[in-house]
Scaffold this motif. Sequence first.
Motif, PDB file in Angstrom:
ATOM      1  N   ARG A  63       1.103  -1.649  -0.246  1.00 20.75           N
ATOM      2  CA  ARG A  63       0.118   0.351  -0.026  1.00 20.75           C
ATOM      3  C   ARG A  63       0.619   1.156   0.257  1.00 20.75           C
ATOM      4  N   VAL A  64       0.355   2.532  -0.947  1.00 20.09           N
ATOM      5  CA  VAL A  64       0.853   3.873  -0.321  1.00 20.09           C
ATOM      6  C   VAL A  64       0.710   4.062   0.383  1.00 20.09           C
ATOM      7  N   TYR A  65       1.179   4.743   1.635  1.00 19.36           N
ATOM      8  CA  TYR A  65       0.874   5.599   2.695  1.00 19.36           C
ATOM      9  C   TYR A  65       1.297   7.448   2.289  1.00 19.36           C
ATOM     10  N   TYR A  66       0.546   8.698   2.031  1.00 17.38           N
ATOM     11  CA  TYR A  66       0.891  10.050   1.441  1.00 17.38           C
ATOM     12  C   TYR A  66       0.660  10.714   2.732  1.00 17.38           C
ATOM     13  N   LEU A  67       1.431  10.825   3.187  1.00 14.22           N
ATOM     14  CA  LEU A  67       2.252  11.557   4.704  1.00 14.22           C
ATOM     15  C   LEU A  67       1.018  13.366   3.620  1.00 14.22           C
ATOM     16  N   SER A  68       0.361  13.691   4.365  1.00 16.20           N
ATOM     17  CA  SER A  68       0.555  15.263   3.443  1.00 16.20           C
ATOM     18  C   SER A  68       0.015  16.497   4.802  1.00 16.20           C
ATOM     19  N   MET A  69       0.885  17.330   5.303  1.00 13.28           N
ATOM     20  CA  MET A  69      -0.152  18.682   6.186  1.00 13.28           C
ATOM     21  C   MET A  69      -0.838  19.221   5.979  1.00 13.28           C
ATOM     22  N   GLU A  70      -1.576  18.941   4.205  1.00 13.40           N
ATOM     23  CA  GLU A  70      -2.832  19.634   3.631  1.00 13.40           C
ATOM     24  C   GLU A  70      -3.305  18.291   2.466  1.00 13.40           C
ATOM     25  N   PHE A  71      -4.432  18.901   3.022  1.00 14.00           N
ATOM     26  CA  PHE A  71      -5.345  18.533   1.685  1.00 14.00           C
ATOM     27  C   PHE A  71      -6.098  18.641   1.329  1.00 14.00           C
ATOM     28  N   LEU A  72      -6.365  19.638   0.088  1.00 11.74           N
ATOM     29  CA  LEU A  72      -7.070  20.697   0.100  1.00 11.74           C
ATOM     30  C   LEU A  72      -7.739  20.769  -1.092  1.00 11.74           C
ATOM     31  N   ILE A  73      -9.078  19.155  -0.340  1.00 16.01           N
ATOM     32  CA  ILE A  73     -10.652  18.596  -0.746  1.00 16.01           C
ATOM     33  C   ILE A  73     -11.336  19.477  -1.329  1.00 16.01           C
ATOM     34  N   GLY A  74     -11.570  20.761  -1.079  1.00 12.53           N
ATOM     35  CA  GLY A  74     -12.868  21.354  -1.408  1.00 12.53           C
ATOM     36  C   GLY A  74     -13.947  21.090  -0.763  1.00 12.53           C
ATOM     37  N   ARG A  75     -14.982  21.070  -1.787  1.00 11.63           N
ATOM     38  CA  ARG A  75     -16.666  20.257  -1.595  1.00 11.63           C
ATOM     39  C   ARG A  75     -16.217  18.982  -2.076  1.00 11.63           C
ATOM     40  N   LEU A  76     -16.972  17.733  -1.868  1.00 14.94           N
ATOM     41  CA  LEU A  76     -16.813  16.458  -2.219  1.00 14.94           C
ATOM     42  C   LEU A  76     -18.293  15.765  -2.978  1.00 14.94           C
ATOM     43  N   LEU A  77     -19.061  16.198  -2.383  1.00 17.60           N
ATOM     44  CA  LEU A  77     -20.906  16.079  -2.961  1.00 17.60           C
ATOM     45  C   LEU A  77     -21.072  15.773  -4.820  1.00 17.60           C
ATOM     46  N   GLU A  78     -20.652  17.066  -5.434  1.00 21.98           N
ATOM     47  CA  GLU A  78     -20.933  16.616  -6.591  1.00 21.98           C
ATOM     48  C   GLU A  78     -19.292  16.034  -7.503  1.00 21.98           C
ATOM     49  N   ASP A  79     -18.588  15.922  -6.871  1.00 16.62           N
ATOM     50  CA  ASP A  79     -17.642  14.675  -6.964  1.00 16.62           C
ATOM     51  C   ASP A  79     -17.559  13.525  -6.789  1.00 16.62           C
TER      52      ASP A  79
END
Length: 790
Positions: free
Chosen positions: A60-76
Motif C-alpha cells: 500500500r502507499v501512504y501519502y503523508l501530507s500536512m495539507e489536503f485541499l479537497i474542497g467540496r466533495l458531494l458533486e465529485d
Amino acid sequence: MNATDLRADILKHLEFSLGKDLAHATLYDIRMALTLAVRDRVVTPWFAATRATYAAKSKRVYYLSMEFLIGRLLEDAIHNLGLMQAAQEAMTSLDADFAAVLADEPDAALGNGGLGRLAACFLDSMSTLGCPGYGYGIRYEHGLFRQSFHEGRQVEEAENWLRQRHGWEFERPEAAFQIGFGGSVSEAGKTALWTPGEAVIAKAYDTPTIGWQGKWANTLRLWGAEPVRAFDLAAFNQGDYAGAAGLEAAARTISRVLYPDDTTDTGKELRLKQEFFFTAASLRDIVRRFQAEHSDLRALPTKAAIQLNDTHPAIAGPELVRILHDENDMPLDEAILTARATLSYTNHTLLPEALERWPEALMARVLPRHMQLIERIEDTHRSAYPKSAVRIVEGGDVKMGELSFIMGHKVNGVSALHSDLVKTTVFAELHALHPDRIINQTNGVTPRRWMLGANPRLSALITDTISSGWVADLERLRELEPHVADAGFMAAFADAKRANKVELSNWFGHEHGQSVDPDAMYDVQIKRFHEYKRQHLNILETIALWTEMRDNPNAGWTPRVKIFGGKAAPGYVMAKEIIHLINDVATVINADPVTSQWLKVVYPPNYNVSMAEKLIPAADLSEQISTAGKEASGTGNMKFALNGALTIGTLDGANVEIREQVGAENFFLFGMTAPEVVACRENPEHQADAIKASPRLKAALKLIEKGIFSDGDDKRYKAILKNLRKHDYFTVCADFDSYYDCQRQVDAAYRDADQWMRMAALNTARSGWFSSDRTILGYMADVWDIKPMI
Ligand code: OX2
C-alpha cells in the motif's frame, strides 16, 4: 441506480439520520440527506477495495501530507458514482434547487495552495487507478482563513468548516494513539527508552475517496487531537473552571488551525508538534497494519511505501528508525536501511525560506530521542561518505530537506525544470553521492474535478465528439485535434466558452455587484500571493495599459477584464501590500469613463477551490508569470490549458512542459529564462537600468508614487516602490517590457476570434498529459513499486 431509489434513501436519511420531515427540511437538511444517501453508495466499493487489498496482501502507499485541499466533495462523488442524472431528478422531485444544494457544502480548505490541492488530486487518481493507499493528515478544526477586503486591505477571519456536521467522515474512536512530546531518554541496553513528558491522543476520522465509476475507494485518514484525560475534575470542584478545561484546550490546540503560510516556515513550536503528531500517529497505524499481516519488520518496504509530501512529515525518518530500533530491537544500521527503503520524499520548492529548519535546541526539547537519532543518521552518512561536507545538523539547526533526502530512497521534483534545479542547486552535493536518487514526476490535475465537474459544457461537447473514454484516459483528448478544422465543432467550442463566461459574469453581478462584459477577454491570475508569482507585474502592466488607452482612445483596444484571486499569508507584509495596490488600482480604473468599455479589474475576495471551479472554465488567458526558476511546477497552469485558456507565461515550472505539449505557437512566452535571471541579478543596477529603458514602466511607477491610486497619499506604496527600484530580486522591472509587448500580441491574437478559438481548442486537445492519473502511474512505477489493483 435510479432517481426513485435515491429519493427514497434521501427521505429515509432526512427522517432517521437528521430527524426532520420534508415539510420542515432546510437546505442544509436536504444537502446532508443527499450526502448520506450518496455516501451509502461509496461504502460498498470502499469495503470491497479494502478486502481485496487484504486478500492480496498487497503493498500500500501512504501519502503523508500536512495539507489536503479537497474542497467540496458531494458533486465529485455524484460524478464518480454516475449518479448525476438520478441526483438531479431526485432533487427536482423534492422541489430542491440542485445547484443551491451543491453550493451549500462548505469548502474543506485543509490546505494553503498547490501542495495541498496536489494531494487532493492524487487521492482522486489513486482511487481511479486502483492503487491501494491512504492519505494521512490532520483534521484541522479551522482550515485556511476566510479573506475579506476592508478599504482594499486583506482582513483574515477564522474559517469554521466543521460548524455543521461533516457528512463524509467516519469517526474511529477505536483508532487512537497516544502521541508523546518532551520528557527524557534513558539508556536501555543497545537502544534507548524515551519517556515523554506530555501526551495527546490522536483520533482517526476516515473519509472514503471514491474513484471514477466507483470501481475503487481509498481512505483519507485525518487525525484530530484530544486530551489524554478529558477534564481536571479536582480543579473544577475547587471552582477553577478555566483551569479544569485548560488541559483539553492545550491538547486540542494541536489540530486547531492550519498554518496559513505557503512556502514559508513559521518556526513555531506548535508547528513542529503538529508535524510530529500526525506523522507519528500515521506511522503507528502503518506499522500496526503491517504487523497484523506479517511478522518480520524487515519486510516493511515490500508492503508499505511512505511518501513524504514536502519536508513537513520529515520526522518520519527518525520516528520510523525509533520504532524499528528502540521498540522492535532491529540493529540501528538495519533500521536506517529499512526506513530508507520505505520512505521517499517530494520536494516542492527551492525557495530558501521554505526549506524547513528547526533549531536543534527546540528539537531536543520537544523530541529528545529523535534529536539523538538524527545525529546517529548523520553519523551513518558521514561514515559512508567521509569526504561529504553535507550535514543534517548545521549552525544550530536541523535541516529537514537534508534529513528527508538522506532518509528517502527516491527524491522527486515536480516538473522537469524543477527536478533539474533540485539536482544542480539545493541538493547538488547529495546528488553527486546518489546520482540515481533524484527523479522527476511532473504534477498533474484530476480531469474528474477540473473538467467533468467544473466544465460540464465543454465536457459534454468532448464526449459528444470523441465519446467518454477521455475521463479516465485524458491523453485521448488528442482525438479532438482533427475536429479543430471542423466549423461545427469550433462553433460549439466557442459557445461553451461563451456560456461559461456569461455564467461567471452573472456571478460577478449578483455576488460582487460588478458587471463585466462576456465579450471582453477574461484574463485571470489566481493563486497565492507571493512576490515570486509577480501579481505586481500584472498590475503594473494594467496601469501602463490604462495610461496608453487614455492617451490613445482611438487605437482600437481589445476589451479585457483583469481578474485576480488569492490570499496572502497574514504575516507577509509585501504580499498584502500588493493586494491593497490591486484593489486601489481597480477602484480608480473601474471608475474611469474613458476606459470603462475596454478595461476592468475585478478581484473577488476569498479565493478557494470552489471559486477556481467557476473561474477556470471561463478564462481566456491564464497568467503564469513567475520569475523563472521560482515556481516549482504550478498546477493551476494545467487546469487553465485543459479548459481552453491560452497561457501568457515565463519558462518556469511546468509552463515549459505545457508549451512543449500545446505547441509554442499556442502559448505566449515572455521574459528571462532561469539562467538569464541569475545573470541579470549579477548587475546590481538591473532594476534601475530596466526602469530607465522603459518609459512605460517609469510612468506607471510614477503614478503610484504620486498617489493616483491612493487618494493622493504618496506614501502608501513606499515599500513596494522601494523594493522595485532598489532590490527587485524577482526581476519585475527587467521582465516588464517583454511582458507588456507580449500582452499586446495577446490583444492582437484575441481580435481574430476564430484563430483564438482554434488555439484554445488545441490547448484542450493537447493537455491530456497533465492528468494526475499519469503522475500517479509514474510514482507507482518509479517510486512505490505498486501495481494497479483494477
Ligand atoms: C507548491 C509549489 O509552490 C508549486 O509550484 C507546486 O505546483 C505545488 O507546490 C505542488 O507541487 N508549498 N506549496 C508548494 O510548495 C510548497 C512548499
